[in-house]
Design a protein around this motif. Structure first.
Motif, PDB file in Angstrom:
ATOM      1  N   ARG A 220       0.857  -1.185   0.000  1.00  0.00           N
ATOM      2  CA  ARG A 220       0.000   0.000   0.000  1.00  0.00           C
ATOM      3  C   ARG A 220       0.890   1.231   0.000  1.00  0.00           C
ATOM      4  O   ARG A 220       2.057   1.180   0.397  1.00  0.00           O
ATOM      5  CB  ARG A 220      -0.942   0.025   1.210  1.00  0.00           C
ATOM      6  CG  ARG A 220      -1.963  -1.093   1.193  1.00  0.00           C
ATOM      7  CD  ARG A 220      -2.911  -1.020   2.356  1.00  0.00           C
ATOM      8  NE  ARG A 220      -4.131  -0.310   2.026  1.00  0.00           N
ATOM      9  CZ  ARG A 220      -5.178  -0.219   2.834  1.00  0.00           C
ATOM     10  NH1 ARG A 220      -5.137  -0.783   4.037  1.00  0.00           N
ATOM     11  NH2 ARG A 220      -6.260   0.430   2.490  1.00  0.00           N
ATOM     12  N   ILE A 222       1.344   5.140   1.351  1.00  0.00           N
ATOM     13  CA  ILE A 222       0.921   6.171   2.303  1.00  0.00           C
ATOM     14  C   ILE A 222       0.974   7.495   1.568  1.00  0.00           C
ATOM     15  O   ILE A 222       2.041   7.950   1.146  1.00  0.00           O
ATOM     16  CB  ILE A 222       1.811   6.194   3.546  1.00  0.00           C
ATOM     17  CG1 ILE A 222       1.737   4.843   4.269  1.00  0.00           C
ATOM     18  CG2 ILE A 222       1.378   7.315   4.492  1.00  0.00           C
ATOM     19  CD1 ILE A 222       2.615   4.760   5.501  1.00  0.00           C
ATOM     20  N   LEU A 228      -4.079   5.619   3.441  1.00  0.00           N
ATOM     21  CA  LEU A 228      -3.535   4.437   2.786  1.00  0.00           C
ATOM     22  C   LEU A 228      -4.233   4.217   1.450  1.00  0.00           C
ATOM     23  O   LEU A 228      -5.466   4.338   1.340  1.00  0.00           O
ATOM     24  CB  LEU A 228      -3.730   3.205   3.669  1.00  0.00           C
ATOM     25  CG  LEU A 228      -2.814   3.077   4.882  1.00  0.00           C
ATOM     26  CD1 LEU A 228      -3.286   1.926   5.758  1.00  0.00           C
ATOM     27  CD2 LEU A 228      -1.368   2.849   4.453  1.00  0.00           C
TER      28      LEU A 228
END
Length: 419
Positions: A220, A222, A228
């Motif tokens: 994922r 940031i 996210l």
């Protein structure tokens, strides 16, 4: 003694230059050096047919294998040039394979993908530049898979379209307010955003990335907003498509002038005698646009490679063209001529909500760029209009029933041949 012309870089610019040397009658030694251990191949199909599974990488060829021997062109694959001595006119090769002397040298070294800091070696994170990159990405796509694309320029948009067509769940993060922001005016950027969203791409613009993190073997991002992404769960694969860095290190170490690429003049000559540059790496003056540019386009690499070869042979032919690039996404063909700027005045011919229109961009009253969807003939004519410095009246220009070629200035007939 037989003259030797060495070409560093086995992409489109380099192979086109080698072909042009032979076509123009050069009968000396031609050596093309490429660091990929495979036959030279085109890059545009990578993000489309290869990633989409329509074309296997072993069918990617710029020229069939027998062509090199037939043209007496030596291709050294899997070999890197480690040093260049412009005084001795030699290039040093890696792996203890020695050096080559040259009479003329062409640097067609291209570029390498920009990466996100901290992602080197992170499992599941890819860039797309080589055939191996494309094959690796293709193997990670399909129904039930999730792809995160960082960047919505031409490469990122094409990759997203190919992956989505293959049934992959796709999220695209773009720091700019719109996709293709460097190439399209806002009106058309909005149109392309809608095309992707209508086909199920989760396109998030104005979203920068702080870093990537792994979650049980999945990934994922940031965002700069602390959230996210993808928002509904981690991705199997991330592809970073945020442009390339020109490969200028070899030239810089040899004392050749570099500035966002290898600086060349209108004849593709660098600051070192006998050394030329072409393709993605070359920063060249364009009198038609009134500025210096470095282009990462197929057309530029092909035509500039040919121009460089002719000038290596002393023909003194300046290289100046109106830039042209195309992109295929979801079966739609987008073409761009010139260098669009966000502040350009947009004149539309056709309905931008349809799949057939052309946008003509005026800068201080002069036609400076054109963007067309499934309007290839209009773009062909628009390139000529841009080259002529056309100053069209806005109202008739917007009339889609009036042929664009009616705005062309008459060109002088060629002088009759004399004997």
């Amino acid at each position: 003694m037989r003259e030797t012309h060495v070409i560093v870089g086995a992409g489109l610019a380099g192979i086109t230059a080698a072909a042009t040397l032979r076509a123009e009658g050069f009968d000396g030694r031609v050596v093309v050096i490429g660091d990929e251990d495979r036959a030279p191949y085109p890059r545009p199909p990578l993000s489309k047919q290869v990633v989409g599974g329509e074309l296997p990488v072993d069918r990617l060829l710029l020229r069939p294998a027998p062509w090199y021997a037939a043209k007496d062109i030596e291709h050294l694959g899997g070999v890197s040039v480690t040093a260049l001595d412009t005084n001795a006119r030699t290039v040093s090769l890696d792996g203890g394979t020695g050096s080559l002397s040259y009479d003329r040298l062409l640097l067609a070294t291209g570029g390498r993908p920009r990466r996100l800091p901290g992602t080197q070696g992170l499992p599941g994170v890819h860039t797309l530049r080589t055939a191996e990159d494309a094959a690796a990405i293709r193997n990670r796509l399909g129904p039930g898979r999730r792809l995160l694309v960082v960047g919505a320029g031409f490469l990122g948009a094409e990759l997203a379209a190919s992956a989505r067509t293959a049934g992959t769940d796709v999220t695209v993060l773009e720091a700019a307010p719109l996709p293709l922001a460097r190439s399209l005016p806002p009106l058309l950027g909005l149109r392309y955003a809608r095309i992707h969203r209508d086909r199920g791409v989760d396109l998030l613009t104005g979203t920068g990335i702080d870093r990537l993190v792994g979650e049980a073997g999945r990934l994922r991002a940031i965002g700069s907003d602390g959230r996210l992404y993808p928002v509904d769960g981690p991705a199997d694969t991330v592809v970073v498509a945020i442009g390339i860095r020109p490969n200028t290190e070899l030239a810089a170490a040899a004392g050749i002038t570099v500035d966002d690429g290898i600086v060349v003049d209108e004849y593709c000559r660098t600051s070192a005698p006998g050394v030329f540059a072409a393709g993605d790496v070359a920063n060249h003056p364009n009198p038609l646009l009134g500025c210096r540019i470095r282009l990462e386009h197929w057309q530029n690499a092909q035509h500039q490679g040919a121009a460089a070869a002719r000038n290596m042979l002393g023909q003194e032919q300046p290289f100046a063209e109106v830039p042209w690039v195309w992109s295929d996404q979801y079966g739609l063909n987008l073409q761009v001529a010139g260098l669009p700027q966000p502040e350009d005045d947009v004149v539309l011919r056709g309905d931008p909500d349809s799949n057939s229109f052309v946008a003509l961009l005026l800068r201080n009253g002069v036609l400076s760029a054109a963007i067309g969807m499934d309007r290839g003939e209009d773009i062909r004519i628009a390139r000529r209009l841009i080259q002529q410095g056309c100053r069209p009246d806005r109202e008739p220009l917007a009339d889609d029933d009036r042929s664009l070629d009616s705005f062309l200035a008459s060109e002088p007939e060629p002088a009759p041949a004399t004997h």
